[in-house]
Design an enzyme around this catalytic site. Sequence first.
Site, PDB file in Angstrom:
ATOM      1  N   ARG A 165       0.545   3.786  -3.283  1.00 15.73           N
ATOM      2  CA  ARG A 165      -0.117   5.064  -2.982  1.00 15.73           C
ATOM      3  C   ARG A 165       0.885   6.197  -2.778  1.00 15.73           C
ATOM      4  O   ARG A 165       0.770   7.247  -3.399  1.00 15.73           O
ATOM      5  CB  ARG A 165      -1.000   4.921  -1.736  1.00 15.73           C
ATOM      6  CG  ARG A 165      -2.070   3.854  -1.859  1.00 15.73           C
ATOM      7  CD  ARG A 165      -3.082   3.976  -0.742  1.00 15.73           C
ATOM      8  NE  ARG A 165      -3.902   2.761  -0.626  1.00 15.73           N
ATOM      9  CZ  ARG A 165      -5.113   2.733  -0.102  1.00 15.73           C
ATOM     10  NH1 ARG A 165      -5.665   3.833   0.348  1.00 15.73           N
ATOM     11  NH2 ARG A 165      -5.792   1.603  -0.002  1.00 15.73           N
TER      12      ARG A 165
ATOM     13  N   GLU B  16       0.825  -1.207   0.000  1.00  9.22           N
ATOM     14  CA  GLU B  16       0.000   0.000   0.000  1.00  9.22           C
ATOM     15  C   GLU B  16       0.860   1.258   0.000  1.00  9.22           C
ATOM     16  O   GLU B  16       0.545   2.242  -0.678  1.00  9.22           O
ATOM     17  CB  GLU B  16      -0.933   0.004   1.217  1.00  9.22           C
ATOM     18  CG  GLU B  16      -1.944  -1.127   1.253  1.00  9.22           C
ATOM     19  CD  GLU B  16      -3.049  -0.963   0.225  1.00  9.22           C
ATOM     20  OE1 GLU B  16      -3.072   0.073  -0.471  1.00  9.22           O
ATOM     21  OE2 GLU B  16      -3.885  -1.878   0.115  1.00  9.22           O
TER      22      GLU B  16
ATOM     23  N   GLU C 270     -12.769   0.093  -9.518  1.00 10.38           N
ATOM     24  CA  GLU C 270     -12.437  -0.882 -10.564  1.00 10.38           C
ATOM     25  C   GLU C 270     -13.398  -0.848 -11.753  1.00 10.38           C
ATOM     26  O   GLU C 270     -12.970  -0.984 -12.907  1.00 10.38           O
ATOM     27  CB  GLU C 270     -12.388  -2.294  -9.970  1.00 10.38           C
ATOM     28  CG  GLU C 270     -11.180  -2.566  -9.096  1.00 10.38           C
ATOM     29  CD  GLU C 270     -11.289  -1.929  -7.725  1.00 10.38           C
ATOM     30  OE1 GLU C 270     -10.252  -1.707  -7.090  1.00 10.38           O
ATOM     31  OE2 GLU C 270     -12.437  -1.639  -7.296  1.00 10.38           O
TER      32      GLU C 270
ATOM     33  N   ASP D 223      -5.385  -9.998  -7.571  1.00  8.44           N
ATOM     34  CA  ASP D 223      -5.769  -9.192  -8.729  1.00  8.44           C
ATOM     35  C   ASP D 223      -4.608  -8.538  -9.471  1.00  8.44           C
ATOM     36  O   ASP D 223      -4.393  -8.771 -10.659  1.00  8.44           O
ATOM     37  CB  ASP D 223      -6.793  -8.136  -8.301  1.00  8.44           C
ATOM     38  CG  ASP D 223      -6.353  -7.362  -7.067  1.00  8.44           C
ATOM     39  OD1 ASP D 223      -5.283  -7.664  -6.495  1.00  8.44           O
ATOM     40  OD2 ASP D 223      -7.086  -6.445  -6.643  1.00  8.44           O
TER      41      ASP D 223
END
Length: 967
Positions: free
Chosen positions: A311, A307, A634, A455
């Site tokens: 980010r 993360e 998404e 994913d």
Amino acid sequence: MNNRDPFNLRRNPALSLLQTSASRAANRALDYTSQAIETSKQALEDFQHARSRTPNLPKTPTELAEQEEQEAAAVAASSSGMSFSVPRNVPNFQDPARGHEDQAWLATQRPRQGYGYGVGNGNGNGNANTGNGGVAEKIGGMFGDKGLPMYKDKPYNYGASRRRLPWFRRKRVVAVVTLGIVGLLWWMGILGGGKTDVSDTGKQSHKSWGGKGKGGKIDWEKRQEAVKDAFQLSWKAYEKHAWGYDEFHPVSKSGRQMVPPHGLGWIIVDALDTLILMNLTTELTHAREWVSKTLNYDADHDVNTFETTIRMLGGLLSAHYLSTEFPDMAPLPGVKGSQAEDLYLEKASDLADRLLGAYESNSGVPYASINLHTMKGIPSHTDGGASSTAEVTSLQLEMKYLAKLTGETNYWERAEKVMQVVDDNGVQDGLVPIFIHADSGTFSGSNIRLGSRGDSYYEYLIKQYLQTSRQEPIYLSMWDDTMAGIKKHLITYTKRTNLTILGERPSGLNGKLEPKMDHLVCFMPGTIALAATGGISIEEFNKREKTGGEKWDQKREDDLQLATELMKTCWAMYKYTPTGLAAEITYFDIDSPPRMLSDGIPQSPEELDLDTEAEWKKDLNVHPMDRHNLQRPETVESLFYMWRITGDQKYRDWGWEMFESFMEHTLLSEGGGFTSINDVMSTTPHWRDNMESFWLAETLKYFYLLFGPDSVLPLDTIVLNTEAHPFPRFELGKLFSTGWRRKPRDENGNILAVTREEPPLKSANQKHQEEKEKSPPPSPPSTPQEEQKEGDVKMIPLQKPDPVVFKPVDADQTPNPDVSKAAEPQQQQQQQETPAGKKTEEHEMIPLKKPDPVVFSPQDGSKEPEMIPLKKPDPVVFSPQDSSKKPDGEKEDPVERMQRIAEEQIKKGEAAKDKEKREAEPQPEAAQGEQKRDEMSEEVRREIDQAKEAVNAELRAAREKRERGET
């Protein structure tokens, strides 16, 4: 001009938000009123029940009034003969209820102080509300709030006398307030033919957010501005209530730090590139100031490696890219030159250096977390210490781009090593389990899915291939394997209407197919379309095909069709719910056994029927625990890709409907911004009180790009990381390369045994160092004398100490007297072209066939042939030429002729060399080259001496044969 709107305020999309807030506040007030009435009834019943069980409780005002009337009647009866009556309302100061009446009276006189508890405001203050709260708060405080205990003895504003009604029960006040509200709503256009149009389902129409222009034509620029307004509302709420905090809770108007005391800038840094794209200069200036003065990653706290990379590192790198390549986007006042982009790059480099500690595992696979101060990796506290496969394989775009910017190959090699370790596991059909152990580099479990924890592994395969301008085909090969595996094992269809599903295999590829799709899976339609064309539109692809470009083959056609069907399913997940917002997880009804893609592609509905009893809705189901919506990006991400690549208008239309649903069901009143919600199956608000950073970084950004022109961030020049941060595509260059190769596999993906181990590929840094070492020394400047003239004989240096054998010379031929004119310059050129440290034996030698014996005919029997004195170390190659005759007409002895020619050539060479020295003094580089040539000449001289001895031996043998009279 519309007299009801003299300042054209209703044409401003921002006012639509206020209209929506006012309408929602009025509806909420009615709900609170009904709730307050029911609560009051229940409280009254409870009180009566308590009095029946406890007779000593204070009497109510009604009971007191009845008691006073009874006492007054008794007094009147007893004093009927008196000339005057005793007042009926004489207060009884000894009554036990007097104290409660005094408290109630004081309560009606003092100003309200909110709810009596403090809420953090983002600046560290915890002050209570002071009467400046929103309409809903005031109404809720007036009638009580179900989240707080009510005053069970007497609520606020309860009068002590029946003659003094509460203000909200006075008819005059109610009439005035109602009239004022109605007039305000009429003026704002909510009532009486105004701009806002609310449909039967309660959703705001397109018109209220800039929907259509003149003649019913859709104004996409206006819709894009509506997205910008929504972003500004979210940003201003964050600035006001939680500036600098990593988390924002818009309902309670508070913030929280993930990493105290200053935080990571979780929301600020993640939104930098969105601020730039939307040209919000004021907001960007404030954000950049915070990054410059407050942001510090030297925090003794562990953070999630993945993360933080996508980010924070991704946000800083994309801000650097946009501010560098597009300086006209949100230009900052007072910031000139490279000041803006240097700030972002410096922060990014500092953060990346701290994150590298996570890669210090035995296998090179990063740990789940990292302490930013100690730079030590930390295994996951759950899942048996394993890292998420998606997380460890979704760091490469960021690290590779940083390596390209800084020239530091360490970032590249660390990120690239992870891909090698993962691929060396040899998974079946390119589908990987969702957990991997960092220390061993082996997978944990057999759960396979493209939802959470799986994913972005698949997303980054094709994007790594595109990021380096298609110069790393290894990642395209891995992507092709995964696509084949997905089609083979995970694609199935719903029972009734044949909607395409991308399911899961929790027990491995040989286990049961689970008909379930996370919202996260909806990134896949857009990614498949991106891979099919490389980012260009189908129209552009066809144009390039006609001019010799790539061919649109059947594989591309099949992939695009799969993307289209999956996009329809993701859209159905939104249209299934009453709110028009998708749940976190959706389940589907399928056949048993499931129909797979290999069984044939069934026909699904072209359009989704929106009737509540539509057949396709029976194929979907949302479990109670999965009904929340986190404002995820998404689906709109895939809509953006599908619109750019296919140009189909329906994807923009779907995006607009989705945006309106967010505006209707997640927008808070009184400037609170937007929040995620708990239940998409209910139109009654159920706030989660949280605004995720990706609402600003991804969701609103994709809406903005979807409604904007295609010329902004064209997909064939950039890649977007999994947090929607744009990076440029670039070429590998000399410094970077793919430092690994895939192991050979069989048709099922199993790694084959290798009998001969191939040498490992060298890293880009190793190759760069070797190229440096192999680079030749600087060449001396050439002079006119060094240039070879036309007609000169090309000299070939003799490097081997092989015997020199001369071909027989005809009696009527003589060698060329000017054969060595260009010998020295040619030798210098050959030496300069030889890399340092490499022997000259690699030069091509003269292919000499085995010669016939050289026979010399005696001319003067008394004269012995002399030996050739080879003084010059330069090799000389003789070519047969016409012979010259002596003045007396006799033929010259061959040995004497050869000796004479050699002496003439040596003299001419020395004269030319002296002339060069006189005409131009050599530069320092030339002097160094001359020194190296002298050193090489020592070796050549030894070889020439050996050759001379061989020549002399041949001459002696020839002389002996002549003496013996042999021919």
